[in-house]
Design a protein around this motif. Structure first.
Motif, PDB file in Angstrom:
ATOM      1  N   ARG A 118       0.833  -1.211   0.000  1.00  0.00           N
ATOM      2  CA  ARG A 118       0.000   0.000   0.000  1.00  0.00           C
ATOM      3  C   ARG A 118       0.866   1.258   0.000  1.00  0.00           C
ATOM      4  N   GLN A 119       1.976   1.212   0.720  1.00  0.00           N
ATOM      5  CA  GLN A 119       2.902   2.347   0.718  1.00  0.00           C
ATOM      6  C   GLN A 119       3.470   2.572  -0.686  1.00  0.00           C
ATOM      7  N   ASP A 120       3.837   1.479  -1.352  1.00  0.00           N
ATOM      8  CA  ASP A 120       4.330   1.596  -2.723  1.00  0.00           C
ATOM      9  C   ASP A 120       3.271   2.212  -3.637  1.00  0.00           C
ATOM     10  N   ALA A 121       2.034   1.773  -3.480  1.00  0.00           N
ATOM     11  CA  ALA A 121       0.949   2.304  -4.317  1.00  0.00           C
ATOM     12  C   ALA A 121       0.783   3.800  -4.110  1.00  0.00           C
ATOM     13  N   ASN A 122       0.892   4.253  -2.876  1.00  0.00           N
ATOM     14  CA  ASN A 122       0.747   5.687  -2.610  1.00  0.00           C
ATOM     15  C   ASN A 122       1.931   6.487  -3.157  1.00  0.00           C
ATOM     16  N   ILE A 123       3.120   5.893  -3.155  1.00  0.00           N
ATOM     17  CA  ILE A 123       4.267   6.531  -3.805  1.00  0.00           C
ATOM     18  C   ILE A 123       3.958   6.750  -5.286  1.00  0.00           C
ATOM     19  N   VAL A 124       3.403   5.720  -5.916  1.00  0.00           N
ATOM     20  CA  VAL A 124       3.055   5.812  -7.333  1.00  0.00           C
ATOM     21  C   VAL A 124       1.997   6.886  -7.569  1.00  0.00           C
ATOM     22  N   LEU A 125       0.961   6.904  -6.758  1.00  0.00           N
ATOM     23  CA  LEU A 125      -0.110   7.889  -6.942  1.00  0.00           C
ATOM     24  C   LEU A 125       0.423   9.316  -6.819  1.00  0.00           C
ATOM     25  N   ASN A 126       1.297   9.543  -5.873  1.00  0.00           N
ATOM     26  CA  ASN A 126       1.886  10.874  -5.731  1.00  0.00           C
ATOM     27  C   ASN A 126       2.736  11.244  -6.945  1.00  0.00           C
ATOM     28  N   ALA A 127       3.465  10.264  -7.473  1.00  0.00           N
ATOM     29  CA  ALA A 127       4.354  10.539  -8.601  1.00  0.00           C
ATOM     30  C   ALA A 127       3.598  10.803  -9.890  1.00  0.00           C
ATOM     31  N   ILE A 128       2.500  10.104 -10.109  1.00  0.00           N
ATOM     32  CA  ILE A 128       1.792  10.230 -11.390  1.00  0.00           C
ATOM     33  C   ILE A 128       0.749  11.338 -11.394  1.00  0.00           C
ATOM     34  N   ALA A 129       0.485  11.931 -10.243  1.00  0.00           N
ATOM     35  CA  ALA A 129      -0.582  12.938 -10.146  1.00  0.00           C
ATOM     36  C   ALA A 129      -0.479  14.067 -11.166  1.00  0.00           C
ATOM     37  N   PRO A 130       0.720  14.570 -11.504  1.00  0.00           N
ATOM     38  CA  PRO A 130       0.771  15.692 -12.456  1.00  0.00           C
ATOM     39  C   PRO A 130       0.564  15.302 -13.920  1.00  0.00           C
ATOM     40  N   TYR A 131       0.462  14.010 -14.215  1.00  0.00           N
ATOM     41  CA  TYR A 131       0.495  13.562 -15.607  1.00  0.00           C
ATOM     42  C   TYR A 131      -0.798  12.854 -16.002  1.00  0.00           C
ATOM     43  N   THR A 132      -0.984  12.718 -17.298  1.00  0.00           N
ATOM     44  CA  THR A 132      -2.090  11.929 -17.826  1.00  0.00           C
ATOM     45  C   THR A 132      -1.627  10.483 -17.948  1.00  0.00           C
ATOM     46  N   VAL A 133      -2.268   9.613 -17.176  1.00  0.00           N
ATOM     47  CA  VAL A 133      -1.974   8.182 -17.236  1.00  0.00           C
ATOM     48  C   VAL A 133      -3.159   7.516 -17.920  1.00  0.00           C
ATOM     49  N   SER A 134      -2.972   7.130 -19.162  1.00  0.00           N
ATOM     50  CA  SER A 134      -4.075   6.663 -19.991  1.00  0.00           C
ATOM     51  C   SER A 134      -4.065   5.169 -20.249  1.00  0.00           C
ATOM     52  N   PHE A 135      -3.157   4.457 -19.588  1.00  0.00           N
ATOM     53  CA  PHE A 135      -3.081   3.006 -19.669  1.00  0.00           C
ATOM     54  C   PHE A 135      -2.871   2.480 -18.247  1.00  0.00           C
ATOM     55  N   PRO A 136      -2.689   1.187 -18.061  1.00  0.00           N
ATOM     56  CA  PRO A 136      -2.660   0.653 -16.699  1.00  0.00           C
ATOM     57  C   PRO A 136      -1.527   1.169 -15.821  1.00  0.00           C
ATOM     58  N   VAL A 137      -1.758   1.014 -14.515  1.00  0.00           N
ATOM     59  CA  VAL A 137      -0.747   1.263 -13.491  1.00  0.00           C
ATOM     60  C   VAL A 137      -0.392  -0.098 -12.910  1.00  0.00           C
ATOM     61  N   ALA A 138       0.845  -0.536 -13.131  1.00  0.00           N
ATOM     62  CA  ALA A 138       1.228  -1.912 -12.802  1.00  0.00           C
ATOM     63  C   ALA A 138       2.228  -1.985 -11.667  1.00  0.00           C
ATOM     64  N   ILE A 139       2.136  -3.060 -10.904  1.00  0.00           N
ATOM     65  CA  ILE A 139       3.173  -3.416  -9.943  1.00  0.00           C
ATOM     66  C   ILE A 139       4.049  -4.479 -10.593  1.00  0.00           C
ATOM     67  N   ASP A 140       5.358  -4.224 -10.615  1.00  0.00           N
ATOM     68  CA  ASP A 140       6.347  -5.157 -11.149  1.00  0.00           C
ATOM     69  C   ASP A 140       6.848  -5.987  -9.974  1.00  0.00           C
ATOM     70  N   TYR A 141       6.461  -7.261  -9.945  1.00  0.00           N
ATOM     71  CA  TYR A 141       6.730  -8.105  -8.775  1.00  0.00           C
ATOM     72  C   TYR A 141       7.527  -9.318  -9.201  1.00  0.00           C
ATOM     73  N   GLU A 142       8.859  -9.252  -9.033  1.00  0.00           N
ATOM     74  CA  GLU A 142       9.719 -10.318  -9.525  1.00  0.00           C
ATOM     75  C   GLU A 142      11.073 -10.382  -8.809  1.00  0.00           C
ATOM     76  N   ASP A 143      11.272  -9.559  -7.788  1.00  0.00           N
ATOM     77  CA  ASP A 143      12.573  -9.487  -7.153  1.00  0.00           C
ATOM     78  C   ASP A 143      12.924 -10.803  -6.456  1.00  0.00           C
ATOM     79  N   SER A 144      14.186 -11.174  -6.535  1.00  0.00           N
ATOM     80  CA  SER A 144      14.621 -12.451  -5.968  1.00  0.00           C
ATOM     81  C   SER A 144      14.410 -12.530  -4.458  1.00  0.00           C
ATOM     82  N   THR A 145      14.348 -11.383  -3.787  1.00  0.00           N
ATOM     83  CA  THR A 145      14.141 -11.388  -2.334  1.00  0.00           C
ATOM     84  C   THR A 145      12.732 -11.820  -1.952  1.00  0.00           C
ATOM     85  N   LEU A 146      11.833 -11.915  -2.936  1.00  0.00           N
ATOM     86  CA  LEU A 146      10.439 -12.224  -2.657  1.00  0.00           C
ATOM     87  C   LEU A 146      10.102 -13.693  -2.875  1.00  0.00           C
ATOM     88  N   LYS A 147      11.072 -14.481  -3.326  1.00  0.00           N
ATOM     89  CA  LYS A 147      10.804 -15.868  -3.707  1.00  0.00           C
ATOM     90  C   LYS A 147      10.276 -16.722  -2.563  1.00  0.00           C
TER      91      LYS A 147
END
Length: 372
Positions: free
Chosen positions: A115-144
């Motif tokens: 949820r913290q990551d999602a809010n970071i994204v929302l703050n970052a994209i607020a000034p721009y037009t986002v006309s396609f999906p907002v994705a989480i890239d989930y593949e880091d080796s620490t998460l296996k």
């Protein structure tokens, strides 16, 4: 796979015969196969790219002119912060009118971190037009080592926050990660598999097929993506759209939620109903309101006839109760908000008779006590 070669061939087809852009007409090999069970028909809608600081400074007009139809732009990552080219990439894609989504490289190990990551994204994209999906890239080796069900809960938490802000969420990972490490999720999948065809037995929206694409305007190799859901029609710029029998309202490619004012009228886009525009009687913390089905769910105010009964609705659409007007144009609205008509009722210890039009007829020249 070289996207430049494919796109040029397709542009030539468009010039020669006006054929709708579809890589299915150019390279059948990238068509995803059918599988038993949960397989989907691989209708290919568009080809695009995803970019980050690793692609350097991009000439976005050249990218668009080369036939790219959408771009997924990296916001950043938890480890490195906001991508140093993120602002320039968003500004550039927006300036040339290219459909632009975003993604964020997450190492969230808990729901709260997601949820913290999602809010970071929302703050970052607020000034721009986002006309396609907002994705989480989930593949880091620490998460296996995280259990599949927990991984599903983590990415779902990220997507829930994104969806609550009106954007279209999506989850990115590799084919093998989706199959062996992540539990089932309700949100769209963007799957990476670098091959001539995507070998995935479940539903998906986007396929990343190569990391060696070449596109004009980009001096380095770039990831190639294929779209298998018509997000161009699904995520609209502005106005109402209907799908599966429900209507939704968009502004600047964002689904609207809650009470919304649009073109001078008010509507309810109910969050618990995935943002669907409500119609008929609607109750919230203020009380009951009427959202006219004949006018697309517009909030009614003033004197209105609803399902055969007359109501006097205030500026918030709430039914008025009590006396209205003065003799001989004196009317009464009951506790349910309906105008009393064609009957005699006792009000404040007085027998009051109302005509078929709701006007008080007796006692004559009646002056009710002011409403407290």
């Amino acid at each position: 796979m070289r996207i430049r070669h494919q796109l040029r061939k397709n542009q030539a087809m468009k010039r020669g015969g006006g054929v709708l852009f579809s890589l299915l007409l150019v390279i059948a090999a990238i068509t995803a196969p059918f599988h038993a069970g949960r397989a989907q028909a691989a209708t290919h809608y568009a080809a695009g790219i995803d970019v980050s600081v690793y692609q350097g400074v991009i000439d976005w007009q050249a990218v668009k002119d080369d036939g790219v139809q959408f771009a997924m732009i990296r916001v950043g990552s938890h480890k490195k912060g906001i991508d140093t080219q993120f602002a320039a990439n968003m500004q550039g894609a927006n300036a040339v009118g290219l459909r632009a989504g975003v993604y964020y490289y997450s190492v969230a190990a808990t729901v709260d971190e997601a949820r913290q990551d999602a809010n970071i994204v929302l703050n970052a994209i607020a000034p721009y037009t986002v006309s396609f999906p907002v994705a989480i890239d989930y593949e880091d080796s620490t998460l296996k080592s995280i259990a599949p069900a927990d991984q599903a809960a983590i990415v779902t938490a990220f997507c829930d926050v994104i969806a609550a802000a009106g954007y279209y969420p999506m989850v990115y990972s590799s084919r093998n990660w989706f199959l062996s490490r992540m539990g089932d999720i309700k949100y769209d999948r963007w799957i990476a598999q670098y091959s001539a065809a995507l070998d995935y037995p479940g539903a998906y929206t986007m396929w990343q097929s190569s990391s060696h694409g070449q596109v004009k305007g980009i001096g380095y190799r770039v990831d190639v993506n294929h779209l298998y859901k018509d997000l161009f029609s699904f995520i609209i710029a502005d106005g109402f759209t209907t799908r599966d029998g429900k209507t939704y309202l968009y502004r600047n490619y964002r689904k609207q939620l809650g009470w919304v004012e649009y073109n001078g009228e008010r509507y309810v886009c109910e969050p618990s109903d995935n943002g669907a525009v409500q119609t008929g009687w609607f109750t919230d913390s203020l009380g009951r309101h009427y959202l006219d089905p004949a006018q697309g769910g517009k909030l009614l105010t003033g004197l209105q006839v609803i399902e055969g009964d007359a109501y006097l609705l205030d500026g918030n659409g709430l039914p008025y109760s009590g006396w209205s007007g003065t003799w001989p144009e004196l009317y009464y609205f009951g506790a349910d908000g309906k105008m009393v008509k064609d009957q005699t009722v006792t009000i404040d210890n007085t027998a009051c008779t109302f005509g078929k039009d709701g006007r008080l007829t007796a006692p004559k020249e009646y002056a009710p006590a002011p409403k407290q």
